[in-house]
Design an enzyme around this catalytic site. Structure first.
Site: not given
Length: 394
Positions: A11, A105-106
Protein backbone atom coordinates in the site's frame (compact mmCIF):
# COMPACT_ATOMS: atom_id res chain seq x y z
CA UNK A 1 0.36 -31.27 2.37
CA UNK A 2 -0.50 -27.84 1.01
CA UNK A 3 2.34 -25.40 0.53
CA UNK A 4 2.59 -22.54 2.99
CA UNK A 5 1.06 -19.41 1.52
CA UNK A 6 3.09 -16.22 1.32
CA UNK A 7 0.73 -13.33 0.54
CA UNK A 8 2.04 -9.76 0.42
CA UNK A 9 -0.15 -6.67 0.63
CA UNK A 10 1.45 -3.44 -0.60
CA UNK A 11 0.00 0.00 0.00
CA UNK A 12 1.37 3.40 -1.02
CA UNK A 13 1.12 5.65 2.04
CA UNK A 14 -1.09 8.75 1.66
CA UNK A 15 -0.63 8.21 -2.05
CA UNK A 16 -2.03 11.44 -3.48
CA UNK A 17 -0.42 13.57 -0.79
CA UNK A 18 2.92 11.85 -1.36
CA UNK A 19 2.72 12.45 -5.12
CA UNK A 20 1.90 16.15 -4.60
CA UNK A 21 4.82 16.48 -2.16
CA UNK A 22 7.20 15.25 -4.87
CA UNK A 23 6.21 18.24 -6.99
CA UNK A 24 5.95 20.69 -4.07
CA UNK A 25 8.35 19.79 -1.22
CA UNK A 26 7.03 22.73 0.84
CA UNK A 27 4.04 20.48 1.67
CA UNK A 28 6.26 18.00 3.53
CA UNK A 29 5.51 17.84 7.26
CA UNK A 30 2.35 19.96 6.97
CA UNK A 31 -1.34 18.99 7.28
CA UNK A 32 -2.42 18.53 3.65
CA UNK A 33 -5.86 17.76 2.27
CA UNK A 34 -6.43 16.61 -1.30
CA UNK A 35 -10.03 17.44 -2.13
CA UNK A 36 -12.68 19.57 -3.69
CA UNK A 37 -13.89 23.08 -2.98
CA UNK A 38 -14.29 24.33 0.57
CA UNK A 39 -18.03 24.76 0.10
CA UNK A 40 -19.18 21.47 -1.43
CA UNK A 41 -16.11 19.29 -1.87
CA UNK A 42 -14.98 16.27 0.11
CA UNK A 43 -11.60 15.04 1.31
CA UNK A 44 -10.05 12.60 -1.14
CA UNK A 45 -6.84 12.06 0.80
CA UNK A 46 -5.22 13.49 3.91
CA UNK A 47 -1.66 13.51 5.17
CA UNK A 48 -0.88 11.87 8.50
CA UNK A 49 -0.42 15.35 9.96
CA UNK A 50 -4.00 16.18 8.95
CA UNK A 51 -5.33 12.84 10.19
CA UNK A 52 -4.06 13.69 13.65
CA UNK A 53 -6.91 16.25 13.79
CA UNK A 54 -9.51 13.60 12.99
CA UNK A 55 -9.67 14.28 9.26
CA UNK A 56 -10.40 11.30 7.01
CA UNK A 57 -11.36 10.55 3.41
CA UNK A 58 -14.96 11.24 2.33
CA UNK A 59 -15.29 13.94 5.01
CA UNK A 60 -16.69 17.26 3.73
CA UNK A 61 -13.81 19.68 3.16
CA UNK A 62 -15.73 22.30 5.12
CA UNK A 63 -15.82 20.05 8.18
CA UNK A 64 -12.15 19.13 7.79
CA UNK A 65 -11.13 22.80 7.83
CA UNK A 66 -13.09 23.31 11.04
CA UNK A 67 -11.02 20.55 12.64
CA UNK A 68 -7.77 21.93 11.23
CA UNK A 69 -8.14 25.53 9.97
CA UNK A 70 -4.48 25.76 8.93
CA UNK A 71 -4.64 22.67 6.69
CA UNK A 72 -3.47 23.19 3.12
CA UNK A 73 -6.11 22.22 0.56
CA UNK A 74 -4.78 20.95 -2.80
CA UNK A 75 -7.21 20.30 -5.64
CA UNK A 76 -5.03 17.53 -7.00
CA UNK A 77 -3.50 16.75 -10.37
CA UNK A 78 -5.19 13.61 -11.64
CA UNK A 79 -2.71 12.70 -14.35
CA UNK A 80 0.14 12.63 -11.84
CA UNK A 81 -1.57 9.94 -9.79
CA UNK A 82 -2.22 7.73 -12.79
CA UNK A 83 1.38 8.12 -13.93
CA UNK A 84 2.75 7.26 -10.48
CA UNK A 85 0.44 4.27 -10.19
CA UNK A 86 1.56 2.94 -13.57
CA UNK A 87 5.21 3.37 -12.57
CA UNK A 88 4.74 1.34 -9.38
CA UNK A 89 2.68 -1.29 -11.22
CA UNK A 90 5.47 -1.78 -13.76
CA UNK A 91 8.05 -2.32 -11.02
CA UNK A 92 5.84 -4.96 -9.38
CA UNK A 93 5.07 -6.55 -12.76
CA UNK A 94 8.80 -6.93 -13.48
CA UNK A 95 9.71 -8.42 -10.09
CA UNK A 96 6.97 -10.87 -9.04
CA UNK A 97 5.23 -13.83 -10.72
CA UNK A 98 1.64 -13.19 -9.59
CA UNK A 99 -0.03 -9.98 -8.42
CA UNK A 100 -3.44 -8.33 -8.21
CA UNK A 101 -3.88 -4.57 -8.47
CA UNK A 102 -6.87 -3.90 -6.21
CA UNK A 103 -6.80 -0.11 -6.52
CA UNK A 104 -4.65 2.72 -7.78
CA UNK A 105 -2.33 2.47 -4.75
CA UNK A 106 -2.84 -1.06 -3.44
CA UNK A 107 -1.62 -4.49 -4.55
CA UNK A 108 -1.70 -8.12 -3.44
CA UNK A 109 1.20 -10.39 -4.38
CA UNK A 110 1.31 -14.21 -4.12
CA UNK A 111 4.82 -15.54 -3.45
CA UNK A 112 3.65 -19.05 -2.51
CA UNK A 113 6.24 -21.61 -3.63
CA UNK A 114 8.98 -19.00 -3.95
CA UNK A 115 10.41 -20.12 -0.58
CA UNK A 116 11.96 -23.14 -2.31
CA UNK A 117 14.26 -20.81 -4.22
CA UNK A 118 14.25 -17.46 -2.42
CA UNK A 119 13.28 -15.86 0.87
CA UNK A 120 9.80 -14.33 0.23
CA UNK A 121 10.23 -11.68 2.94
CA UNK A 122 13.60 -10.66 1.48
CA UNK A 123 12.05 -10.40 -1.99
CA UNK A 124 9.16 -8.25 -0.67
CA UNK A 125 11.70 -6.06 1.14
CA UNK A 126 13.76 -5.59 -2.03
CA UNK A 127 10.59 -4.76 -3.97
CA UNK A 128 9.59 -2.11 -1.44
CA UNK A 129 13.09 -0.59 -1.47
CA UNK A 130 13.08 -0.44 -5.27
CA UNK A 131 9.72 1.35 -5.32
CA UNK A 132 11.00 3.89 -2.79
CA UNK A 133 14.29 4.33 -4.66
CA UNK A 134 12.81 4.60 -8.16
CA UNK A 135 9.66 6.62 -7.41
CA UNK A 136 10.48 8.53 -4.21
CA UNK A 137 7.11 7.47 -2.77
CA UNK A 138 6.67 6.02 0.74
CA UNK A 139 5.23 2.51 0.71
CA UNK A 140 4.34 -0.12 3.31
CA UNK A 141 3.80 -3.86 3.09
CA UNK A 142 2.56 -6.74 5.19
CA UNK A 143 3.22 -10.43 4.57
CA UNK A 144 1.15 -13.28 5.97
CA UNK A 145 -0.65 -16.51 5.08
CA UNK A 146 -3.77 -14.76 3.71
CA UNK A 147 -4.93 -11.56 2.04
CA UNK A 148 -6.85 -10.38 5.12
CA UNK A 149 -3.90 -10.85 7.46
CA UNK A 150 -1.46 -9.32 4.99
CA UNK A 151 -3.63 -6.20 4.75
CA UNK A 152 -3.89 -5.97 8.55
CA UNK A 153 -0.11 -6.36 8.79
CA UNK A 154 0.32 -3.48 6.36
CA UNK A 155 -1.99 -1.31 8.45
CA UNK A 156 0.12 -2.11 11.51
CA UNK A 157 3.33 -1.30 9.63
CA UNK A 158 2.22 2.12 8.41
CA UNK A 159 3.51 4.66 7.79
CA UNK A 160 6.41 3.61 5.58
CA UNK A 161 7.12 0.27 7.24
CA UNK A 162 6.89 -3.48 6.78
CA UNK A 163 5.74 -6.45 8.86
CA UNK A 164 5.72 -10.22 8.49
CA UNK A 165 3.32 -12.43 10.43
CA UNK A 166 5.03 -15.87 10.53
CA UNK A 167 3.00 -19.00 9.92
CA UNK A 168 1.40 -20.23 13.13
CA UNK A 169 1.45 -16.74 14.67
CA UNK A 170 -1.75 -15.48 13.01
CA UNK A 171 -4.07 -15.72 16.04
CA UNK A 172 -1.33 -14.37 18.30
CA UNK A 173 -0.99 -11.29 16.08
CA UNK A 174 -4.75 -10.72 15.95
CA UNK A 175 -5.60 -11.34 19.62
CA UNK A 176 -4.59 -7.95 21.19
CA UNK A 177 -6.13 -5.84 18.40
CA UNK A 178 -9.47 -4.08 18.77
CA UNK A 179 -12.28 -5.71 16.79
CA UNK A 180 -12.51 -2.47 14.75
CA UNK A 181 -9.28 -3.55 13.05
CA UNK A 182 -11.02 -6.47 11.31
CA UNK A 183 -11.76 -5.56 7.67
CA UNK A 184 -15.47 -5.63 6.86
CA UNK A 185 -16.85 -5.07 10.36
CA UNK A 186 -19.10 -2.01 10.44
CA UNK A 187 -19.73 0.32 13.35
CA UNK A 188 -23.09 -1.22 14.27
CA UNK A 189 -21.58 -4.73 14.33
CA UNK A 190 -18.74 -3.55 16.57
CA UNK A 191 -21.18 -1.85 18.94
CA UNK A 192 -23.23 -5.03 19.20
CA UNK A 193 -20.11 -7.06 19.97
CA UNK A 194 -19.09 -4.50 22.60
CA UNK A 195 -22.44 -5.03 24.30
CA UNK A 196 -21.47 -8.67 24.79
CA UNK A 197 -18.12 -7.62 26.28
CA UNK A 198 -16.20 -8.52 23.14
CA UNK A 199 -13.67 -5.74 22.54
CA UNK A 200 -10.49 -7.49 21.42
CA UNK A 201 -10.13 -9.95 18.56
CA UNK A 202 -8.80 -12.39 21.16
CA UNK A 203 -12.22 -12.22 22.88
CA UNK A 204 -13.83 -13.22 19.59
CA UNK A 205 -11.41 -16.12 19.16
CA UNK A 206 -12.76 -17.66 22.37
CA UNK A 207 -16.42 -17.36 21.32
CA UNK A 208 -18.31 -20.35 19.95
CA UNK A 209 -19.30 -20.12 16.27
CA UNK A 210 -22.89 -21.11 17.09
CA UNK A 211 -23.21 -18.09 19.38
CA UNK A 212 -22.06 -15.73 16.63
CA UNK A 213 -24.45 -17.31 14.13
CA UNK A 214 -27.32 -17.02 16.60
CA UNK A 215 -26.64 -13.30 17.09
CA UNK A 216 -25.54 -12.27 13.58
CA UNK A 217 -26.97 -14.93 11.27
CA UNK A 218 -24.87 -15.63 8.18
CA UNK A 219 -22.47 -12.86 9.15
CA UNK A 220 -21.51 -14.91 12.23
CA UNK A 221 -19.29 -17.21 10.16
CA UNK A 222 -17.69 -14.19 8.48
CA UNK A 223 -16.80 -12.71 11.89
CA UNK A 224 -15.55 -16.06 13.20
CA UNK A 225 -13.27 -16.64 10.21
CA UNK A 226 -11.85 -13.12 10.27
CA UNK A 227 -11.11 -13.33 14.02
CA UNK A 228 -9.32 -16.65 13.59
CA UNK A 229 -7.30 -15.61 10.55
CA UNK A 230 -9.19 -17.89 8.17
CA UNK A 231 -9.18 -16.56 4.60
CA UNK A 232 -8.62 -18.75 1.55
CA UNK A 233 -9.33 -16.07 -1.07
CA UNK A 234 -6.89 -16.10 -3.97
CA UNK A 235 -4.74 -13.40 -5.48
CA UNK A 236 -6.54 -13.00 -8.79
CA UNK A 237 -4.59 -11.40 -11.65
CA UNK A 238 -6.37 -9.69 -14.52
CA UNK A 239 -7.75 -12.24 -16.96
CA UNK A 240 -10.54 -12.80 -19.46
CA UNK A 241 -13.32 -11.50 -17.25
CA UNK A 242 -17.03 -12.08 -17.57
CA UNK A 243 -17.79 -9.08 -15.39
CA UNK A 244 -16.14 -5.99 -13.94
CA UNK A 245 -17.15 -4.31 -10.72
CA UNK A 246 -16.21 -1.64 -8.21
CA UNK A 247 -17.45 -1.16 -4.68
CA UNK A 248 -16.74 1.19 -1.82
CA UNK A 249 -17.26 0.94 1.93
CA UNK A 250 -17.94 4.32 3.56
CA UNK A 251 -16.17 5.32 6.76
CA UNK A 252 -19.49 6.79 7.90
CA UNK A 253 -22.88 5.54 6.67
CA UNK A 254 -24.41 7.69 3.90
CA UNK A 255 -28.03 8.47 3.09
CA UNK A 256 -27.73 11.60 0.96
CA UNK A 257 -29.10 10.78 -2.50
CA UNK A 258 -26.96 13.30 -4.38
CA UNK A 259 -23.80 11.93 -2.78
CA UNK A 260 -24.72 8.36 -3.63
CA UNK A 261 -25.65 9.23 -7.23
CA UNK A 262 -22.40 11.11 -7.77
CA UNK A 263 -20.42 8.14 -6.49
CA UNK A 264 -22.35 5.80 -8.78
CA UNK A 265 -21.68 8.11 -11.75
CA UNK A 266 -17.93 8.10 -11.05
CA UNK A 267 -17.96 4.31 -10.65
CA UNK A 268 -19.90 3.80 -13.88
CA UNK A 269 -17.62 6.12 -15.84
CA UNK A 270 -14.59 4.23 -14.58
CA UNK A 271 -16.04 0.85 -15.57
CA UNK A 272 -17.30 2.07 -18.96
CA UNK A 273 -13.84 3.45 -19.74
CA UNK A 274 -12.29 0.08 -18.90
CA UNK A 275 -14.74 -1.68 -21.21
CA UNK A 276 -13.85 0.59 -24.10
CA UNK A 277 -10.11 0.20 -23.49
CA UNK A 278 -10.51 -3.59 -23.55
CA UNK A 279 -12.84 -3.44 -26.57
CA UNK A 280 -15.70 -5.03 -24.63
CA UNK A 281 -19.44 -4.47 -24.22
CA UNK A 282 -21.76 -5.29 -21.31
CA UNK A 283 -25.38 -6.42 -21.50
CA UNK A 284 -26.23 -6.50 -17.79
CA UNK A 285 -25.79 -3.85 -15.13
CA UNK A 286 -26.25 -4.19 -11.38
CA UNK A 287 -25.81 -2.31 -8.15
CA UNK A 288 -25.02 -3.65 -4.71
CA UNK A 289 -26.15 -1.97 -1.49
CA UNK A 290 -25.14 -2.96 2.02
CA UNK A 291 -26.82 -1.35 5.03
CA UNK A 292 -25.26 -0.71 8.45
CA UNK A 293 -26.45 -4.09 9.79
CA UNK A 294 -24.63 -5.88 6.93
CA UNK A 295 -27.92 -6.64 5.15
CA UNK A 296 -27.02 -6.69 1.46
CA UNK A 297 -29.25 -6.17 -1.59
CA UNK A 298 -28.44 -6.42 -5.29
CA UNK A 299 -30.56 -5.37 -8.24
CA UNK A 300 -29.74 -5.94 -11.88
CA UNK A 301 -31.14 -5.11 -15.29
CA UNK A 302 -30.58 -6.52 -18.77
CA UNK A 303 -29.67 -3.95 -21.42
CA UNK A 304 -28.57 -3.84 -25.04
CA UNK A 305 -24.81 -4.38 -25.43
CA UNK A 306 -23.07 -1.12 -24.63
CA UNK A 307 -19.99 0.54 -23.17
CA UNK A 308 -21.40 4.06 -23.21
CA UNK A 309 -22.02 5.77 -19.89
CA UNK A 310 -24.80 7.98 -21.24
CA UNK A 311 -26.76 4.70 -21.49
CA UNK A 312 -25.36 3.04 -18.36
CA UNK A 313 -25.69 5.94 -15.90
CA UNK A 314 -29.50 6.40 -16.18
CA UNK A 315 -29.88 2.64 -15.72
CA UNK A 316 -27.70 2.63 -12.61
CA UNK A 317 -29.62 5.58 -11.14
CA UNK A 318 -32.88 3.77 -11.79
CA UNK A 319 -31.60 0.65 -10.00
CA UNK A 320 -30.68 2.81 -7.00
CA UNK A 321 -34.21 4.19 -6.84
CA UNK A 322 -35.67 0.68 -7.05
CA UNK A 323 -33.45 -1.00 -4.50
CA UNK A 324 -32.76 1.64 -1.84
CA UNK A 325 -34.95 2.32 1.17
CA UNK A 326 -34.27 6.06 1.50
CA UNK A 327 -34.69 5.99 5.27
CA UNK A 328 -31.77 3.61 5.76
CA UNK A 329 -28.17 4.84 5.57
CA UNK A 330 -25.84 2.88 3.29
CA UNK A 331 -22.54 1.38 4.43
CA UNK A 332 -21.31 -0.02 1.09
CA UNK A 333 -22.27 0.60 -2.53
CA UNK A 334 -21.06 -1.03 -5.71
CA UNK A 335 -21.59 -1.28 -9.48
CA UNK A 336 -21.13 -4.38 -11.65
CA UNK A 337 -21.24 -4.68 -15.44
CA UNK A 338 -21.53 -8.28 -16.66
CA UNK A 339 -22.32 -10.57 -19.60
CA UNK A 340 -19.30 -9.12 -21.35
CA UNK A 341 -18.44 -9.77 -24.96
CA UNK A 342 -15.87 -8.43 -27.39
CA UNK A 343 -16.93 -5.60 -29.66
CA UNK A 344 -16.56 -1.95 -30.46
CA UNK A 345 -18.65 0.38 -28.32
CA UNK A 346 -19.62 2.29 -31.45
CA UNK A 347 -22.04 -0.43 -32.56
CA UNK A 348 -24.53 0.63 -29.90
CA UNK A 349 -24.27 4.28 -30.86
CA UNK A 350 -25.86 3.90 -34.30
CA UNK A 351 -28.82 5.89 -33.06
CA UNK A 352 -26.55 8.77 -32.05
CA UNK A 353 -24.99 11.42 -34.16
CA UNK A 354 -21.36 11.60 -35.23
CA UNK A 355 -20.69 14.30 -32.67
CA UNK A 356 -21.41 11.96 -29.75
CA UNK A 357 -19.28 9.19 -31.25
CA UNK A 358 -16.37 11.61 -31.73
CA UNK A 359 -16.87 12.84 -28.16
CA UNK A 360 -16.39 9.34 -26.74
CA UNK A 361 -13.36 8.79 -28.93
CA UNK A 362 -11.84 12.09 -27.82
CA UNK A 363 -12.54 11.41 -24.13
CA UNK A 364 -10.93 7.98 -24.33
CA UNK A 365 -7.92 9.34 -26.17
CA UNK A 366 -7.34 12.09 -23.61
CA UNK A 367 -7.78 9.71 -20.66
CA UNK A 368 -5.44 7.17 -22.25
CA UNK A 369 -2.73 9.74 -22.87
CA UNK A 370 -2.95 11.71 -19.64
CA UNK A 371 -4.38 9.25 -17.13
CA UNK A 372 -7.77 7.84 -16.22
CA UNK A 373 -10.49 10.39 -15.53
CA UNK A 374 -8.47 13.37 -16.76
CA UNK A 375 -11.78 14.28 -18.35
CA UNK A 376 -15.14 13.14 -16.94
CA UNK A 377 -18.54 14.41 -15.84
CA UNK A 378 -18.46 17.16 -13.23
CA UNK A 379 -20.78 15.17 -10.96
CA UNK A 380 -18.38 12.25 -11.06
CA UNK A 381 -15.55 14.46 -9.80
CA UNK A 382 -17.41 15.90 -6.82
CA UNK A 383 -17.25 12.80 -4.70
CA UNK A 384 -15.48 9.48 -4.91
CA UNK A 385 -13.35 6.92 -3.16
CA UNK A 386 -10.03 5.23 -3.72
CA UNK A 387 -11.55 1.90 -4.53
CA UNK A 388 -13.22 3.13 -7.68
CA UNK A 389 -11.79 6.50 -8.55
CA UNK A 390 -8.08 6.78 -9.28
CA UNK A 391 -7.95 10.30 -7.85
CA UNK A 392 -9.26 9.48 -4.40
CA UNK A 393 -7.25 7.63 -1.79
CA UNK A 394 -6.73 7.17 1.86
Amino acid sequence: MDAKRYIVHIDLDSFFVSVERKFDPSLIGKPVIIGGSKDRGVVSSASYEARAYGIHSAMPTRQALKLCPHAIVVRGTHGRYSDASREVTQIIHDMVPLYQKSSVDEFYIDLTGMDRFYDPYKLATELRQKVIRDTGLPISFGMASSKTLAKMATNSAKPNGQLWIPHGKEKEFLAPLNIRKLPGLGESTCQKLYQYGLEKIGDLQRVNLKFLEAVFGKMGLFIYNKANGIDDSEVAPHGDRKSISIEHTFESDIKDQRTLENILIAMTEELAGKLRRENKLASCLAIKIRYANFETHTQQQKIAFTAAEHILIPGIKNLLRKSWNHHRPIRLIGVRLSNLCSGSYQINLFEDNEERIRLYQAMDDINFRFGDKTICRASGMEIGARTFNPFLAK
